[in-house]
Design a protein around this motif. Structure first.
Motif, PDB file in Angstrom:
ATOM      1  N   MET A 119       7.357  -8.258 -11.457  1.00 56.47           N
ATOM      2  CA  MET A 119       8.158  -7.573 -11.148  1.00 56.47           C
ATOM      3  C   MET A 119       9.499  -7.414 -10.793  1.00 56.47           C
ATOM      4  SD  MET A 119       5.386  -5.268 -10.180  1.00 56.47           S
ATOM      5  CE  MET A 119       6.307  -4.291  -8.573  1.00 56.47           C
ATOM      6  N   SER A 120       9.879  -6.740 -10.756  1.00 54.23           N
ATOM      7  CA  SER A 120      11.706  -6.744 -10.566  1.00 54.23           C
ATOM      8  C   SER A 120      11.634  -5.528  -9.169  1.00 54.23           C
ATOM      9  CB  SER A 120      12.116  -6.642 -11.129  1.00 54.23           C
ATOM     10  OG  SER A 120      13.991  -6.050 -11.168  1.00 54.23           O
ATOM     11  N   VAL A 121      12.556  -6.078  -8.165  1.00 56.92           N
ATOM     12  CA  VAL A 121      12.947  -5.316  -7.161  1.00 56.92           C
ATOM     13  C   VAL A 121      14.378  -5.291  -6.626  1.00 56.92           C
ATOM     14  CG1 VAL A 121      12.270  -6.841  -5.394  1.00 56.92           C
ATOM     15  CG2 VAL A 121      12.715  -4.461  -4.896  1.00 56.92           C
ATOM     16  N   GLN A 122      15.107  -3.906  -6.311  1.00 53.09           N
ATOM     17  CA  GLN A 122      16.787  -4.416  -6.139  1.00 53.09           C
ATOM     18  C   GLN A 122      16.624  -4.956  -4.334  1.00 53.09           C
ATOM     19  OE1 GLN A 122      19.041  -2.965  -8.514  1.00 53.09           O
ATOM     20  NE2 GLN A 122      20.410  -3.763  -6.980  1.00 53.09           N
ATOM     21  N   GLU A 123      17.704  -5.094  -4.449  1.00 46.27           N
ATOM     22  CA  GLU A 123      17.762  -6.158  -2.899  1.00 46.27           C
ATOM     23  C   GLU A 123      17.679  -5.413  -1.942  1.00 46.27           C
ATOM     24  OE1 GLU A 123      21.413  -8.199  -2.434  1.00 46.27           O
ATOM     25  OE2 GLU A 123      20.979  -9.576  -0.770  1.00 46.27           O
ATOM     26  N   ALA A 124      17.103  -5.419  -0.912  1.00 40.93           N
ATOM     27  CA  ALA A 124      17.389  -4.137  -0.060  1.00 40.93           C
ATOM     28  C   ALA A 124      15.937  -2.964   0.276  1.00 40.93           C
ATOM     29  CB  ALA A 124      17.963  -3.500   0.695  1.00 40.93           C
ATOM     30  N   GLU A 125      15.394  -2.878  -1.346  1.00 41.88           N
ATOM     31  CA  GLU A 125      14.707  -1.979  -1.475  1.00 41.88           C
ATOM     32  C   GLU A 125      12.845  -2.925  -1.266  1.00 41.88           C
ATOM     33  OE1 GLU A 125      17.525   0.444  -2.078  1.00 41.88           O
ATOM     34  OE2 GLU A 125      14.841   0.921  -2.806  1.00 41.88           O
ATOM     35  N   THR A 126      12.556  -1.678  -1.696  1.00 40.94           N
ATOM     36  CA  THR A 126      10.535  -1.882  -0.602  1.00 40.94           C
ATOM     37  C   THR A 126      10.014  -2.820  -2.667  1.00 40.94           C
ATOM     38  OG1 THR A 126      10.613  -1.097   1.154  1.00 40.94           O
ATOM     39  CG2 THR A 126       8.438  -1.676   0.215  1.00 40.94           C
ATOM     40  N   VAL A 127       9.889  -3.200  -2.219  1.00 44.13           N
ATOM     41  CA  VAL A 127       7.826  -3.431  -3.563  1.00 44.13           C
ATOM     42  C   VAL A 127       6.536  -3.932  -2.580  1.00 44.13           C
ATOM     43  CG1 VAL A 127       8.839  -5.715  -3.826  1.00 44.13           C
ATOM     44  CG2 VAL A 127       8.084  -4.688  -5.940  1.00 44.13           C
ATOM     45  N   THR A 128       5.705  -3.091  -4.050  1.00 44.92           N
ATOM     46  CA  THR A 128       4.352  -3.291  -3.733  1.00 44.92           C
ATOM     47  C   THR A 128       3.242  -4.579  -4.508  1.00 44.92           C
ATOM     48  OG1 THR A 128       4.095  -1.547  -2.551  1.00 44.92           O
ATOM     49  CG2 THR A 128       2.103  -2.428  -3.257  1.00 44.92           C
ATOM     50  N   LEU A 129       3.402  -5.528  -4.568  1.00 46.98           N
ATOM     51  CA  LEU A 129       2.491  -6.261  -5.462  1.00 46.98           C
ATOM     52  C   LEU A 129       0.919  -5.858  -4.871  1.00 46.98           C
ATOM     53  CD1 LEU A 129       4.202 -10.082  -4.998  1.00 46.98           C
ATOM     54  CD2 LEU A 129       4.837  -7.847  -6.298  1.00 46.98           C
ATOM     55  N   SER A 130       0.293  -5.947  -6.642  1.00 51.99           N
ATOM     56  CA  SER A 130      -1.280  -5.623  -6.540  1.00 51.99           C
ATOM     57  C   SER A 130      -2.085  -6.786  -6.975  1.00 51.99           C
ATOM     58  CB  SER A 130      -1.161  -4.801  -7.362  1.00 51.99           C
ATOM     59  OG  SER A 130      -0.747  -3.611  -7.326  1.00 51.99           O
ATOM     60  N   CYS A 131      -3.138  -6.175  -5.531  1.00 56.04           N
ATOM     61  CA  CYS A 131      -4.097  -7.270  -5.596  1.00 56.04           C
ATOM     62  C   CYS A 131      -5.978  -6.647  -5.435  1.00 56.04           C
ATOM     63  CB  CYS A 131      -4.310  -8.902  -5.049  1.00 56.04           C
ATOM     64  SG  CYS A 131      -5.283  -9.866  -4.548  1.00 56.04           S
TER      65      CYS A 131
ATOM     66  N   PHE B 205      -6.344  -5.220  -1.863  1.00 58.08           N
ATOM     67  CA  PHE B 205      -5.317  -5.905  -0.639  1.00 58.08           C
ATOM     68  C   PHE B 205      -3.789  -6.002  -1.707  1.00 58.08           C
ATOM     69  CE2 PHE B 205      -4.930  -8.530   2.278  1.00 58.08           C
ATOM     70  CZ  PHE B 205      -4.006 -10.023   2.018  1.00 58.08           C
ATOM     71  N   SER B 206      -2.998  -5.160  -1.160  1.00 58.74           N
ATOM     72  CA  SER B 206      -2.136  -5.501  -1.634  1.00 58.74           C
ATOM     73  C   SER B 206      -0.559  -5.742  -0.646  1.00 58.74           C
ATOM     74  CB  SER B 206      -1.576  -4.244  -2.296  1.00 58.74           C
ATOM     75  OG  SER B 206      -1.276  -2.819  -1.057  1.00 58.74           O
ATOM     76  N   LEU B 207       0.865  -6.633  -1.139  1.00 60.74           N
ATOM     77  CA  LEU B 207       1.343  -6.882   0.108  1.00 60.74           C
ATOM     78  C   LEU B 207       2.765  -6.057  -0.957  1.00 60.74           C
ATOM     79  CD1 LEU B 207       2.409  -9.082   1.391  1.00 60.74           C
ATOM     80  CD2 LEU B 207       3.554 -10.464  -0.477  1.00 60.74           C
ATOM     81  N   LYS B 208       3.400  -5.748   0.459  1.00 63.15           N
ATOM     82  CA  LYS B 208       4.537  -4.999   0.760  1.00 63.15           C
ATOM     83  C   LYS B 208       6.016  -5.648   1.473  1.00 63.15           C
ATOM     84  CE  LYS B 208       5.385  -1.119   2.837  1.00 63.15           C
ATOM     85  NZ  LYS B 208       5.082   0.796   3.687  1.00 63.15           N
ATOM     86  N   ILE B 209       6.486  -5.663   1.148  1.00 65.11           N
ATOM     87  CA  ILE B 209       7.811  -6.473   0.614  1.00 65.11           C
ATOM     88  C   ILE B 209       8.170  -5.585   1.421  1.00 65.11           C
ATOM     89  CG2 ILE B 209       9.150  -8.309   0.664  1.00 65.11           C
ATOM     90  CD1 ILE B 209       7.353  -9.433  -1.502  1.00 65.11           C
ATOM     91  N   SER B 210       8.875  -5.096   2.260  1.00 63.17           N
ATOM     92  CA  SER B 210      10.560  -4.279   2.501  1.00 63.17           C
ATOM     93  C   SER B 210      11.806  -5.049   2.483  1.00 63.17           C
ATOM     94  CB  SER B 210       9.930  -3.527   3.875  1.00 63.17           C
ATOM     95  OG  SER B 210       8.424  -2.518   3.843  1.00 63.17           O
ATOM     96  N   ASP B 211      12.633  -4.338   2.819  1.00 56.25           N
ATOM     97  CA  ASP B 211      14.173  -4.825   2.679  1.00 56.25           C
ATOM     98  C   ASP B 211      13.805  -6.350   1.972  1.00 56.25           C
ATOM     99  OD1 ASP B 211      16.226  -5.712   5.260  1.00 56.25           O
ATOM    100  OD2 ASP B 211      16.568  -5.288   3.670  1.00 56.25           O
ATOM    101  N   SER B 212      14.063  -6.272   0.595  1.00 60.41           N
ATOM    102  CA  SER B 212      13.681  -6.820  -0.160  1.00 60.41           C
ATOM    103  C   SER B 212      14.983  -8.423   0.097  1.00 60.41           C
ATOM    104  CB  SER B 212      13.826  -6.455  -1.659  1.00 60.41           C
ATOM    105  OG  SER B 212      12.310  -6.283  -1.557  1.00 60.41           O
ATOM    106  N   GLN B 213      14.861  -9.416   0.047  1.00 60.88           N
ATOM    107  CA  GLN B 213      16.434 -10.380  -0.132  1.00 60.88           C
ATOM    108  C   GLN B 213      15.842 -11.468  -0.519  1.00 60.88           C
ATOM    109  OE1 GLN B 213      15.867 -12.294   3.741  1.00 60.88           O
ATOM    110  NE2 GLN B 213      16.145 -10.207   5.049  1.00 60.88           N
TER     111      GLN B 213
END
Lengths: 119, 113
Positions: free
Chosen positions: A11-23, A75-83
């Motif tokens: 997966m790829s995300v722009q810095e400061a954006e939000t991304v969700t990883l699936s499980c 069980f997904s993981l959301k990362i907000s404000d990606s760094q």
């Protein structure tokens, strides 16, 4: 036997954006624990967040939160404000809550999602 | 606070050689585990122990042996190294309390040539 599936190898995300990883996982048990671990290039296994199956409330840890859907076994993981420091492999893991005395607390891992963070 | 310590960090073996991967923890954890991680894959359990003197097989135990003579130490032995055992090996430990996570060592990268 339980299985854990992570269907997104990368997966790829722009810095400061939000991304969700699936499980998703497969189990016949009703009581268990779910974890997300982060593995940066240093190879360390770092606990990100945990969820007890008996709790309906989704776990949160600062910028990290989960969407736990017990009926759907998701069980997904959301990362907000990606760094930039979030770039790593992320592993979803399952642990049974039954028969712990003799079987320990063994983890079953998914195959991982490699997260890249674009500056 | 050392946590889980693995030695060595890197090792190259020739086919047929033997070696012991060392693991020690200073957290007084009852449970200890050995996992292997093949390239691009998740971790798979090799052996685990719920206390001194007690060990049991995990998902991929063939070619390995373990012992647990003390609470602190859980060495993993490869008797006849094979190329299929090229992997990164992780030792972990945990309290026997339901929601406590496993604590991992930094891993040992092992290559069999």
């Amino acid at each position: 036997a339980q299985t854990v599936t992570q269907s997104q190898p990368e997966m790829s995300v722009q810095e400061a954006e939000t991304v969700t990883l699936s499980c998703t996982y497969d189990t016949s048990e009703s009581d268990y624990y779910l974890f997300w671990y982060k593995q940066p290039p240093s190879r360390q296994m770092i606990l990100v967040i945990r969820q007890e199956a008996y709790k309906q409330q989704n776990a949160t840890e600062n910028r990290f939160s989960v969407n736990f859907q017990k009926a759907a076994k998701s069980f997904s993981l959301k990362i907000s404000d990606s760094q930039l420091g979030d770039a790593a492999m992320y592993f979803c893991a399952y642990r049974s809550a039954s028969d712990r005395g003799s079987s320990g607390d063994k983890l079953t891992f998914g195959t991982g999602t490699r997260l890249a963070v674009r500056p | 606070n050392a946590g889980v310590t693995q030695t060595p960090k890197f090792r190259i073996l020739k086919i047929g050689q033997s070696m012991t991967l060392q693991c020690t923890q200073d957290m007084n954890h009852n449970y200890m585990y050995w996992y292997r991680q093949d390239p691009g894959m998740g971790l798979k359990l090799i052996y685990y122990s719920v206390g001194a003197g007690i060990t049991d097989k995990g998902e991929v135990p063939n070619g390995y042996n373990v012992s647990r003579s003390t609470t602190e130490d859980f060495p993993l032995r490869l008797e006849l190294a094979a190329p299929s055992q090229t992997s990164v090996y992780f030792c972990a430990s945990s309290y026997p309390v339901s929601n406590q996570p496993q604590h991992f060592g930094d891993g040992t990268r092992l290559s069999i040539l």
